[in-house]
Design a protein around this motif. Structure first.
Motif, PDB file in Angstrom:
ATOM      1  N   ASP A 181       1.293  -1.048   0.052  1.00 49.48           N
ATOM      2  CA  ASP A 181      -0.020   0.132  -0.287  1.00 49.48           C
ATOM      3  C   ASP A 181       0.807   1.248   0.033  1.00 49.48           C
ATOM      4  N   LEU A 182       2.141   1.421  -0.908  1.00 45.30           N
ATOM      5  CA  LEU A 182       2.796   2.774  -1.234  1.00 45.30           C
ATOM      6  C   LEU A 182       2.512   3.226  -2.074  1.00 45.30           C
ATOM      7  N   ARG A 183       2.446   4.202  -1.753  1.00 45.13           N
ATOM      8  CA  ARG A 183       1.925   5.281  -3.028  1.00 45.13           C
ATOM      9  C   ARG A 183       3.455   6.952  -2.548  1.00 45.13           C
ATOM     10  N   ALA A 184       3.718   7.414  -3.556  1.00 44.09           N
ATOM     11  CA  ALA A 184       4.817   8.189  -3.699  1.00 44.09           C
ATOM     12  C   ALA A 184       4.406   9.117  -5.636  1.00 44.09           C
ATOM     13  N   ASN A 185       5.147  10.637  -5.407  1.00 47.86           N
ATOM     14  CA  ASN A 185       5.276  10.735  -6.669  1.00 47.86           C
ATOM     15  C   ASN A 185       7.205  10.744  -7.097  1.00 47.86           C
ATOM     16  N   VAL A 186       7.162  10.544  -8.179  1.00 51.58           N
ATOM     17  CA  VAL A 186       8.620  10.363  -8.360  1.00 51.58           C
ATOM     18  C   VAL A 186       8.764  10.163  -9.814  1.00 51.58           C
ATOM     19  N   VAL A 187      10.428  10.761 -10.407  1.00 56.60           N
ATOM     20  CA  VAL A 187      10.923  11.556 -11.281  1.00 56.60           C
ATOM     21  C   VAL A 187      11.917  11.397 -11.735  1.00 56.60           C
ATOM     22  N   VAL A 188      11.756  10.730 -12.790  1.00 56.71           N
ATOM     23  CA  VAL A 188      13.038  10.019 -13.632  1.00 56.71           C
ATOM     24  C   VAL A 188      13.442  10.722 -14.534  1.00 56.71           C
ATOM     25  N   VAL A 189      14.671  10.435 -15.167  1.00 50.31           N
ATOM     26  CA  VAL A 189      14.847  10.906 -16.617  1.00 50.31           C
ATOM     27  C   VAL A 189      15.889   9.561 -17.297  1.00 50.31           C
ATOM     28  N   LEU A 190      14.919   9.394 -18.511  1.00 47.03           N
ATOM     29  CA  LEU A 190      15.216   8.340 -19.305  1.00 47.03           C
ATOM     30  C   LEU A 190      16.234   8.354 -19.802  1.00 47.03           C
ATOM     31  N   GLY A 191      17.549   7.927 -20.830  1.00 49.00           N
ATOM     32  CA  GLY A 191      18.142   8.309 -21.632  1.00 49.00           C
ATOM     33  C   GLY A 191      18.383   7.107 -23.076  1.00 49.00           C
ATOM     34  N   PHE A 192      18.210   6.720 -24.169  1.00 45.30           N
ATOM     35  CA  PHE A 192      18.211   5.901 -24.769  1.00 45.30           C
ATOM     36  C   PHE A 192      18.780   5.907 -26.067  1.00 45.30           C
ATOM     37  N   ASP A 193      19.199   4.273 -26.546  1.00 44.52           N
ATOM     38  CA  ASP A 193      20.286   4.432 -27.321  1.00 44.52           C
ATOM     39  C   ASP A 193      20.245   4.219 -28.540  1.00 44.52           C
ATOM     40  N   ALA A 194      21.532   3.748 -29.556  1.00 46.87           N
ATOM     41  CA  ALA A 194      20.558   3.730 -30.634  1.00 46.87           C
ATOM     42  C   ALA A 194      19.492   3.396 -31.739  1.00 46.87           C
ATOM     43  N   GLU A 195      18.902   2.312 -30.242  1.00 48.63           N
ATOM     44  CA  GLU A 195      17.740   1.243 -30.850  1.00 48.63           C
ATOM     45  C   GLU A 195      16.621   2.082 -30.936  1.00 48.63           C
ATOM     46  N   GLY A 196      17.022   2.995 -29.807  1.00 54.56           N
ATOM     47  CA  GLY A 196      15.665   3.484 -29.473  1.00 54.56           C
ATOM     48  C   GLY A 196      15.587   2.747 -27.953  1.00 54.56           C
TER      49      GLY A 196
END
Length: 221
Positions: A158-173
């Protein structure tokens, strides 16, 4: 709480491989309660090697927890999830081992492991990252995506959270990196978000060096 090079917890960011525990703890089962639960805090270096092991309750099941720690220090190794990108010199990892008399795991094992949710109800900010300016980010229109599934372990607690993460992508997407920025409720919720995002997002027109900022409110209906 701020996570930096010298203050970090990686519980949930990967797996701590202990190998089979039955040969280590099985000979000590007579000294355990029918539903025994042992928790230890491991200190890891940047390569995932354990440097120290401290039982949560050293007086309870002392012989078994000592054997567990000795085994973890000798053979254990933390392996980070490939999509989760973290920078630290040392980190902690919270590990629990449980024994239910007469019950076995999927592989027939008597002793099973689980990860904890350390620092529950604590906001965590990751100091090694800043959000890219809005005009230098990918937009959702640049991506193919599927809705992320609620982290199963968090749902059960029963855990709730507001989360922010940063994604990077490779040459295949594909998602090549995920850097947690903030979680309002435990660092592990950020790690679980990274793992879910790795399966949910793909860049349409790769390659593209820009990153995508995921901001999500995990709320149980």
């Amino acid at each position: 709480m701020t996570f930096g090079p010298d203050s970090f917890d990686v519980t949930g960011a990967g797996e701590f491989d202990l190998g089979p525990l039955d040969p280590v703890l099985g000979p000590l089962r007579e000294n355990l309660a029918p539903n025994a639960w042992m928790t230890v805090a491991l200190t890891l270096d940047a390569a995932g090697k354990p440097l120290a092991c401290v039982p949560d309750r050293p007086e309870e099941y002392a012989e078994a927890t000592q054997a567990l720690c000795a085994h973890a220090l000798k053979t254990g190794r933390f392996r980070r999830h490939p999509a989760v990108t973290l920078d630290y010199e040392q980190a902690t990892y919270q590990l629990s081992v449980w024994y239910h008399e007469g019950r076995r795991g999927e592989k027939g094992e008597e002793f099973q492991t689980s990860e904890n949710y350390p620092l529950e109800r604590t906001r965590v900010r990751f100091a090694d990252i800043e959000l890219p300016p809005a005009d230098q980010r990918l937009s959702i229109a640049d991506l193919d995506y599927e809705p992320m599934s609620y982290p199963r372990s968090a749902l059960s607690m029963d855990l709730r959270a507001n989360v922010v993460v940063v994604l990077g992508f490779d040459a295949e997407g594909r998602v090549a990196s995920c850097r947690p920025f903030e979680s309002t409720n435990t660092a592990r919720m950020a790690y679980e978000t990274c793992k879910a995002a790795a399966d949910s997002f793909r860049l349409k027109n790769a390659p593209d060096a820009r990153s995508f900022v995921v901001s999500i409110a995990w709320n149980i209906p």
